[in-house]
Design an enzyme around this catalytic site. Structure first.
Site, short mmCIF file in Angstrom:
data_model
loop_
_atom_site.label_atom_id
_atom_site.label_comp_id
_atom_site.label_asym_id
_atom_site.label_seq_id
_atom_site.Cartn_x
_atom_site.Cartn_y
_atom_site.Cartn_z
N ASP A 1 0.85 -1.19 0.00
CA ASP A 1 0.00 0.00 0.00
C ASP A 1 0.89 1.24 0.00
O ASP A 1 1.92 1.26 0.70
CB ASP A 1 -0.87 -0.02 1.27
CG ASP A 1 -2.01 0.98 1.19
OD1 ASP A 1 -1.73 2.19 1.02
OD2 ASP A 1 -3.16 0.57 1.30
N THR B 1 -2.35 4.06 -20.14
CA THR B 1 -2.64 3.06 -19.12
C THR B 1 -3.85 2.24 -19.59
O THR B 1 -4.54 2.61 -20.54
CB THR B 1 -2.95 3.72 -17.76
OG1 THR B 1 -4.32 4.11 -17.73
CG2 THR B 1 -2.05 4.91 -17.46
N ASP C 1 -8.05 5.86 -7.65
CA ASP C 1 -9.44 5.82 -7.22
C ASP C 1 -9.86 7.23 -6.81
O ASP C 1 -9.14 7.89 -6.05
CB ASP C 1 -9.59 4.85 -6.04
CG ASP C 1 -9.08 3.46 -6.41
OD1 ASP C 1 -9.37 3.01 -7.53
OD2 ASP C 1 -8.38 2.84 -5.60
C1 SAM Z 1 -8.45 2.81 -11.05
S1 SAM Z 1 -7.09 1.74 -10.99
C2 SAM Z 1 -5.97 2.36 -12.22
C3 SAM Z 1 -4.92 1.35 -12.61
C4 SAM Z 1 -3.84 1.88 -13.57
N1 SAM Z 1 -3.04 2.92 -12.97
C5 SAM Z 1 -4.46 2.37 -14.85
O1 SAM Z 1 -4.48 3.60 -15.06
O2 SAM Z 1 -4.90 1.55 -15.64
C6 SAM Z 1 -6.30 2.25 -9.47
C7 SAM Z 1 -5.27 1.24 -9.00
O3 SAM Z 1 -4.56 1.80 -7.89
C8 SAM Z 1 -4.45 0.83 -6.86
N2 SAM Z 1 -4.35 1.55 -5.59
C9 SAM Z 1 -5.27 2.37 -5.07
N3 SAM Z 1 -4.87 2.85 -3.88
C10 SAM Z 1 -3.63 2.32 -3.66
C11 SAM Z 1 -2.70 2.43 -2.61
N4 SAM Z 1 -2.97 3.17 -1.54
N5 SAM Z 1 -1.53 1.75 -2.71
C12 SAM Z 1 -1.27 0.97 -3.79
N6 SAM Z 1 -2.13 0.82 -4.82
C13 SAM Z 1 -3.29 1.49 -4.76
C14 SAM Z 1 -5.73 0.01 -6.99
O4 SAM Z 1 -5.61 -1.26 -6.40
C15 SAM Z 1 -5.91 -0.05 -8.50
O5 SAM Z 1 -5.21 -1.15 -9.08
#
Ligand code: SAM
Length: 204
Positions: free
Chosen positions: A96, A183, A118
């Site tokens: 995380d 992405t 997110d």
């Molecule tokens: C909406 S997706 C976008 C994925 C990618 N960056 C894309 O643009 O296709 C957001 C990603 O960020 C990860 N994520 C969100 N908060 C996070 C955190 N605090 N630490 C690590 N990963 C995180 C989620 O698990 C998810 O895979």
């Protein structure tokens, strides 16, 4: 959006073990020494399924790209892509982003990427946004002065809020050049005709 649990997650991750760093905390303060053949180390937060990760790394073979993701069901897809394409300069961290200070010492990361994080739309959730002040503090601690945060999103509210947050935390802003790798989310939104918002924040 929650991902469906991927079948055979553990064996799939084991097959890609060469591209994962299992205990990144053990490298705190030693990343440059451990990966001394690379010019710089860049870090992507929330890499998801890794389309951007693969292309960015292939365009920048002299850089080590660390891809951090807290959901292994997504990260395993990215790990498989990197393994299948034999991309040598990517390593994955199943962590995380809240844990960044336990993993990196000041100045160890030259550039950060946050793509389509997110949006956390409710006010009481804003602190979870990857551009919230507490996260910017963590980024400040691992980037050198002048180090960059490259940020892309489809979400106009999140984008405007992030611009204000960056400015109020002393970061300066500059436009992102055209033509950065796409992405997975960006490809989907672009196909739907949605605008994409991009900015670079420069660490104070
Ligand atoms: C909406 S997706 C976008 C994925 C990618 N960056 C894309 O643009 O296709 C957001 C990603 O960020 C990860 N994520 C969100 N908060 C996070 C955190 N605090 N630490 C690590 N990963 C995180 C989620 O698990 C998810 O895979």
């Amino acid at each position: 959006m929650r991902m469906r649990k991927k079948p055979n997650l553990i064996p799939r991750m084991e097959r890609c073990a060469a591209v994962q760093i299992m205990e990144p905390e053990a490298l705190l303060g030693r990343w440059g020494e451990e990966f001394s053949s690379y010019r710089e180390i860049w870090l992507e937060l929330g890499c998801g399924k890794g389309r951007f990760t693969c292309e960015l790394a292939q365009r920048n073979p002299e850089v080590l790209l660390l891809a951090l993701e807290k959901v292994p069901d997504a990260m395993v897809v990215a790990m498989e892509r990197v393994t299948e394409q034999n991309i040598p300069n990517v390593r994955f961290l199943d962590r995380d982003a809240e844990l960044l200070p336990e993993i990196f010492a000041p100045g160890e990361i030259a550039r950060l990427f946050v793509n389509f994080p997110d949006p956390w739309p409710k006010k009481k959730q804003y602190k979870r946004r990857l551009t919230a002040p507490a996260f910017l503090e963590r980024y400040k601690a691992l980037l050198p002065e002048g180090g960059e945060l490259w940020f892309k999103t489809d979400n106009a509210d999140l984008f405007d809020w992030s611009l204000e947050t960056l400015k109020s935390c002393g970061w300066t802003l500059r436009p992102m050049p055209e033509g950065t790798p796409m992405t997975d989310y960006e490809a989907r939104f672009t196909a739907m005709g949605l605008p994409i918002h991009r900015i670079i924040g420069v660490r104070p």
